[in-house]
Write a protein that holds these residues in place. Structure first.
Motif, PDB file in Angstrom:
ATOM      1  N   ALA A  57      -2.949   5.221  -8.373  1.00  0.00           N
ATOM      2  CA  ALA A  57      -3.761   4.103  -7.906  1.00  0.00           C
ATOM      3  C   ALA A  57      -3.079   2.771  -8.186  1.00  0.00           C
ATOM      4  O   ALA A  57      -3.085   1.859  -7.335  1.00  0.00           O
ATOM      5  N   ALA A  58      -2.490   2.637  -9.364  1.00  0.00           N
ATOM      6  CA  ALA A  58      -1.799   1.381  -9.686  1.00  0.00           C
ATOM      7  C   ALA A  58      -0.640   1.137  -8.737  1.00  0.00           C
ATOM      8  O   ALA A  58      -0.423   0.009  -8.271  1.00  0.00           O
ATOM      9  N   ALA A  59       0.110   2.191  -8.437  1.00  0.00           N
ATOM     10  CA  ALA A  59       1.238   2.047  -7.516  1.00  0.00           C
ATOM     11  C   ALA A  59       0.758   1.671  -6.117  1.00  0.00           C
ATOM     12  O   ALA A  59       1.332   0.779  -5.474  1.00  0.00           O
ATOM     13  N   ASN A  60      -0.281   2.327  -5.624  1.00  0.00           N
ATOM     14  CA  ASN A  60      -0.777   2.021  -4.283  1.00  0.00           C
ATOM     15  C   ASN A  60      -1.327   0.599  -4.202  1.00  0.00           C
ATOM     16  O   ASN A  60      -1.127  -0.102  -3.197  1.00  0.00           O
ATOM     17  N   ASP A  61      -2.012   0.175  -5.245  1.00  0.00           N
ATOM     18  CA  ASP A  61      -2.511  -1.210  -5.269  1.00  0.00           C
ATOM     19  C   ASP A  61      -1.345  -2.198  -5.181  1.00  0.00           C
ATOM     20  O   ASP A  61      -1.413  -3.203  -4.457  1.00  0.00           O
ATOM     21  N   ALA A  62      -0.283  -1.926  -5.922  1.00  0.00           N
ATOM     22  CA  ALA A  62       0.882  -2.818  -5.911  1.00  0.00           C
ATOM     23  C   ALA A  62       1.565  -2.816  -4.552  1.00  0.00           C
ATOM     24  O   ALA A  62       2.020  -3.863  -4.065  1.00  0.00           O
ATOM     25  N   ILE A  63       1.648  -1.656  -3.931  1.00  0.00           N
ATOM     26  CA  ILE A  63       2.283  -1.567  -2.618  1.00  0.00           C
ATOM     27  C   ILE A  63       1.527  -2.399  -1.593  1.00  0.00           C
ATOM     28  O   ILE A  63       2.120  -3.190  -0.839  1.00  0.00           O
ATOM     29  N   VAL A  64       0.205  -2.244  -1.551  1.00  0.00           N
ATOM     30  CA  VAL A  64      -0.599  -3.000  -0.588  1.00  0.00           C
ATOM     31  C   VAL A  64      -0.498  -4.498  -0.880  1.00  0.00           C
ATOM     32  O   VAL A  64      -0.333  -5.319   0.040  1.00  0.00           O
ATOM     33  N   ALA A  65      -0.562  -4.873  -2.147  1.00  0.00           N
ATOM     34  CA  ALA A  65      -0.536  -6.292  -2.512  1.00  0.00           C
ATOM     35  C   ALA A  65       0.789  -6.951  -2.186  1.00  0.00           C
ATOM     36  O   ALA A  65       0.841  -8.165  -1.936  1.00  0.00           O
ATOM     37  N   HIS A  66       1.884  -6.190  -2.159  1.00  0.00           N
ATOM     38  CA  HIS A  66       3.208  -6.769  -1.937  1.00  0.00           C
ATOM     39  C   HIS A  66       3.783  -6.432  -0.562  1.00  0.00           C
ATOM     40  O   HIS A  66       4.985  -6.561  -0.350  1.00  0.00           O
ATOM     41  N   GLY A  67       2.922  -6.039   0.366  1.00  0.00           N
ATOM     42  CA  GLY A  67       3.335  -5.911   1.758  1.00  0.00           C
ATOM     43  C   GLY A  67       4.181  -4.714   2.091  1.00  0.00           C
ATOM     44  O   GLY A  67       4.842  -4.690   3.129  1.00  0.00           O
ATOM     45  N   GLY A  68       4.176  -3.682   1.228  1.00  0.00           N
ATOM     46  CA  GLY A  68       4.895  -2.458   1.549  1.00  0.00           C
ATOM     47  C   GLY A  68       4.032  -1.522   2.361  1.00  0.00           C
ATOM     48  O   GLY A  68       2.848  -1.772   2.594  1.00  0.00           O
ATOM     49  N   THR A  69       4.616  -0.420   2.802  1.00  0.00           N
ATOM     50  CA  THR A  69       3.835   0.600   3.478  1.00  0.00           C
ATOM     51  C   THR A  69       3.419   1.658   2.469  1.00  0.00           C
ATOM     52  O   THR A  69       4.155   1.974   1.521  1.00  0.00           O
ATOM     53  N   LEU A  70       2.236   2.233   2.666  1.00  0.00           N
ATOM     54  CA  LEU A  70       1.741   3.264   1.763  1.00  0.00           C
ATOM     55  C   LEU A  70       2.609   4.503   1.788  1.00  0.00           C
ATOM     56  O   LEU A  70       2.628   5.270   0.828  1.00  0.00           O
ATOM     57  N   SER A  71       3.300   4.723   2.894  1.00  0.00           N
ATOM     58  CA  SER A  71       4.183   5.881   2.970  1.00  0.00           C
ATOM     59  C   SER A  71       5.284   5.625   3.979  1.00  0.00           C
ATOM     60  O   SER A  71       5.004   5.281   5.124  1.00  0.00           O
ATOM     61  N   HIS A  72       6.513   5.846   3.549  1.00  0.00           N
ATOM     62  CA  HIS A  72       7.640   5.771   4.476  1.00  0.00           C
ATOM     63  C   HIS A  72       7.872   7.105   5.152  1.00  0.00           C
ATOM     64  O   HIS A  72       8.274   7.157   6.312  1.00  0.00           O
ATOM     65  N   HIS A  73       7.594   8.223   4.452  1.00  0.00           N
ATOM     66  CA  HIS A  73       7.823   9.517   5.099  1.00  0.00           C
ATOM     67  C   HIS A  73       7.033  10.677   4.510  1.00  0.00           C
ATOM     68  O   HIS A  73       7.165  11.801   4.971  1.00  0.00           O
ATOM     69  N   HIS A  74       6.178  10.453   3.515  1.00  0.00           N
ATOM     70  CA  HIS A  74       5.346  11.537   2.992  1.00  0.00           C
ATOM     71  C   HIS A  74       4.002  11.632   3.698  1.00  0.00           C
ATOM     72  O   HIS A  74       3.301  12.620   3.540  1.00  0.00           O
ATOM     73  N   ALA A  75       3.602  10.601   4.422  1.00  0.00           N
ATOM     74  CA  ALA A  75       2.347  10.526   5.178  1.00  0.00           C
ATOM     75  C   ALA A  75       1.197  10.032   4.302  1.00  0.00           C
ATOM     76  O   ALA A  75       1.374   9.687   3.129  1.00  0.00           O
ATOM     77  N   ILE A  76      -0.004  10.003   4.878  1.00  0.00           N
ATOM     78  CA  ILE A  76      -1.187   9.477   4.198  1.00  0.00           C
ATOM     79  C   ILE A  76      -1.927  10.592   3.467  1.00  0.00           C
ATOM     80  O   ILE A  76      -2.227  10.496   2.286  1.00  0.00           O
ATOM     81  N   GLY A  77      -2.233  11.683   4.173  1.00  0.00           N
ATOM     82  CA  GLY A  77      -2.916  12.810   3.564  1.00  0.00           C
ATOM     83  C   GLY A  77      -4.220  12.408   2.907  1.00  0.00           C
ATOM     84  O   GLY A  77      -4.936  11.515   3.370  1.00  0.00           O
ATOM     85  N   ARG A  78      -4.531  13.066   1.797  1.00  0.00           N
ATOM     86  CA  ARG A  78      -5.705  12.711   1.011  1.00  0.00           C
ATOM     87  C   ARG A  78      -5.378  11.616   0.002  1.00  0.00           C
ATOM     88  O   ARG A  78      -6.192  10.738  -0.265  1.00  0.00           O
ATOM     89  N   ASP A  79      -4.158  11.651  -0.541  1.00  0.00           N
ATOM     90  CA  ASP A  79      -3.821  10.795  -1.670  1.00  0.00           C
ATOM     91  C   ASP A  79      -3.807   9.308  -1.340  1.00  0.00           C
ATOM     92  O   ASP A  79      -4.071   8.474  -2.212  1.00  0.00           O
ATOM     93  N   HIS A  80      -3.469   8.957  -0.099  1.00  0.00           N
ATOM     94  CA  HIS A  80      -3.339   7.543   0.249  1.00  0.00           C
ATOM     95  C   HIS A  80      -4.462   7.045   1.160  1.00  0.00           C
ATOM     96  O   HIS A  80      -4.482   5.867   1.524  1.00  0.00           O
ATOM     97  N   ALA A  81      -5.373   7.939   1.546  1.00  0.00           N
ATOM     98  CA  ALA A  81      -6.343   7.587   2.590  1.00  0.00           C
ATOM     99  C   ALA A  81      -7.224   6.413   2.200  1.00  0.00           C
ATOM    100  O   ALA A  81      -7.572   5.577   3.048  1.00  0.00           O
ATOM    101  N   ALA A  82      -7.603   6.308   0.943  1.00  0.00           N
ATOM    102  CA  ALA A  82      -8.493   5.213   0.526  1.00  0.00           C
ATOM    103  C   ALA A  82      -7.834   3.848   0.666  1.00  0.00           C
ATOM    104  O   ALA A  82      -8.522   2.821   0.744  1.00  0.00           O
ATOM    105  N   TRP A  83      -6.504   3.816   0.690  1.00  0.00           N
ATOM    106  CA  TRP A  83      -5.772   2.550   0.790  1.00  0.00           C
ATOM    107  C   TRP A  83      -5.350   2.220   2.232  1.00  0.00           C
ATOM    108  O   TRP A  83      -4.821   1.148   2.477  1.00  0.00           O
TER     109      TRP A  83
END
Length: 550
Positions: free
Chosen positions: A481-507
């Motif tokens: 969760a901390a990593a995903n929050d940082a990614i969204v806050a700093h303009g990165g993509t939630l996934s470059h090649h692993h996809a969204i799945g269940r783990d990233h869907a909330a973000w």
């Protein structure tokens, strides 16, 4: 088929080298005693709940031998291979399992299965190789009565090769090695080699927008798709095989990366290339991660990037040398040599060139090396590069070994433009470190650049820490969760090649916005009106294991 409790097949595991054990003790503390996974018979499985009337209908479609609900089949299809999956598999504490697994042999059988499940309101989870590391194949029911996993293992053929157009059409269940073997007979290659290559499928690659280790040169899978065929509960969509089109928004692009939430990709036409006659992989050292990133940016923007372009940060370089035997005389001599060249904290780069001739590879290498040297690179030869190529699919086996010793080890990846890459790198690393230190489990965090674009690059993070016994999933969730929050806050993509799945869907709303999510839901409502396709993934996320109660 992978072993049910971990990665890959038996016979590839190796004990941790002494140098790796010493590094882990210094960074995360003493390793725990080895803990093996539970026996298959001790895995707690929920009772199968497939309605009897639907079972009869499914048997009529695929045959009794291709609709299975035995223990090993249900367990093998109960999870992907992410950290949370492996923790539960090894402990035998699965949150759920498919009520049955169907093995269709044709697109027509897939269509019949989807119609039957939609009418019975039974969830359907498409399943390729089962290598998802983001919860993409977890058999969640949502609000459905039961869940059927739909394995594409029998759709595993090369359908056609168009040598003039340099395209080839494959059924979606074809595994990576089989695909390359089939193309080899035609003198061709796809050139798509993700770390999961040995156990993942072409349909899985397309459904998750996969990237291979040579994608800087060959292109990501989404850049290689020229046509596809997908079956949905509402019918079939087949996009034409065309080099380009301006006929409105691309339906092909909608289905590529759809993760089984809209339907089942059953056939794909991909761009292929003549098989390279010459391959050269070698290593370089850069004086810092920042200098290496600048070098890689210069390479790709000059059109001189190697097909494989990989840059490890200082920490990953240190870990890699430890895993390779960091206490040997050869390793010590290498560190001394690099220190004398001004590389006290070196960053290892792997560069790979593939081409039709020695002349072609030599010319491309010469152009790239000129740029690398201008940024302070020191050539280390083909020995390290060849070792990387030889072991390029081995890391997941190492993760299994670390798990057996009570070590949390997880990966995540993102991407950003060159101007934002440094800030994203710093923020994500700090977020992971901070979240785990707060739990009393100081981590070691490392990262590499794995794919280059003119506008930016990917970042692939790995982190390891002592498992928080009794709260392994809560610990993992905190870091994720901390990593995903940082990614969204700093303009990165939630996934470059692993996809969204269940783990990233909330973000996902943080990346595509509320209207973007509404647009995807509208597409799902059209193609999957009852909502049976892969519940809890991509859209309408299910709570993650280890997440605090709402």
């Amino acid at each position: 088929m992978m072993r049910w409790w971990g990665w890959g097949e038996d016979g590839h595991d190796e004990p941790l080298p002494p140098g790796a054990q010493a590094l882990l003790r210094a960074e995360v503390g003493e390793l725990g005693p080895r803990r093996d996974h539970v026996a298959l018979d001790d895995v707690a499985l929920p009772e199968a709940r497939l309605p009897a009337e639907l079972r009869e209908r499914l048997v009529a479609i695929v045959g009794a031998e291709h609709l299975r609900d035995d223990r090993i089949t249900r367990v093998r299809h109960a999870a992907g291979r992410g950290y949370a999956d492996l923790v539960r598999l090894r402990a035998g504490t699965l949150a759920g399992a498919p009520d049955a697994v169907a093995f269709p042999a044709s697109a027509e059988q897939v269509a019949a299965l989807l119609r039957a499940c939609s009418e019975a309101r039974v969830a359907v989870v498409p399943f390729g190789g089962g290598t998802s590391v983001v919860g993409g194949v977890e058999p969640l029911r949502g609000d459905c009565a039961a869940v059927l996993t739909l394995s594409l293992a029998r759709l595993d053929k090369l359908v056609a090769v168009d040598a003039a157009s340099l395209t080839a059409t494959f059924e979606a269940g074809m595994l990576g090695p089989a695909l390359e073997d089939a193309l080899r007979e035609h003198g061709l290659t796809l050139g798509h080699f993700p770390q999961s290559f040995e156990h993942s499928t072409v349909g899985g690659w397309v459904a998750t927008r996969s990237a291979g280790q040579a994608s800087t040169g060959y292109g990501r899978i989404d850049a290689l798709v020229v046509g596809l065929r997908a079956v949905t509960p509402s019918g079939e969509i087949a996009t034409r095989t065309l080099p380009a089109s301006a006929a409105g928004p691309s339906l092909r692009e909608l289905l590529v990366g759809s993760e089984g939430a809209l339907g089942v990709i059953v056939e794909v036409t991909l761009r292929v290339r003549p098989r390279p006659a010459v391959r050269r992989y070698e290593a370089f050292s850069l004086p810092s991660f920042e200098a290496g990133a600048d070098a890689f940016r210069a390479l790709v923007q000059a059109g001189a990037a190697p097909d494989v372009s990989r840059l490890s940060d200082e920490q990953e370089t240190r870990v890699s040398l430890a895993l390779a035997g960091g206490d040997t005389l050869q390793a010590k001599a290498l560190r001394g040599y690099l220190s004398a060249r001004g590389h006290a904290r070196p960053c290892l780069s792997i560069c790979g060139w593939e081409g039709a001739s020695e002349h072609d590879v030599r010319a491309r290498r010469t152009a790239a090396v000129r740029v690398l040297r201008a940024h302070g690179a020191v050539a280390l030869g083909t020995g390290i590069g060849g070792a990387w190529e030889h072991g390029r699919y081995h890391a997941p086996y190492l993760r299994d070994e670390l798990l057996a010793h009570g070590v949390l080890v997880e990966t995540l990846e993102t991407a950003a433009t060159w101007s934002g890459l440094g800030a994203l790198y710093d923020a994500v690393g700090a977020a992971i470190d901070g979240a785990l230190r707060e739990r009393g489990t100081a981590p070691v965090v490392w990262c590499h650049v794995s794919h280059l674009y003119r506008a930016g690059a990917s970042l692939y993070f790995t982190f390891a820490a002592r498992q928080q016994e009794g709260a392994e999933l809560e610990q993992w969730h905190a870091a994720k969760a901390a990593a995903n929050d940082a990614i969204v806050a700093h303009g990165g993509t939630l996934s470059h090649h692993h996809a969204i799945g269940r783990d990233h869907a909330a973000w996902l709303p943080g990346e595509v916005g509320p209207l973007g999510v509404a647009l995807l839901r509208a597409a799902k409502a059209t193609l999957d009106p009852v909502g049976v396709m892969n519940p809890g993934k991509l859209l309408d996320p299910a709570p993650l294991p280890g997440a605090p109660a709402a």
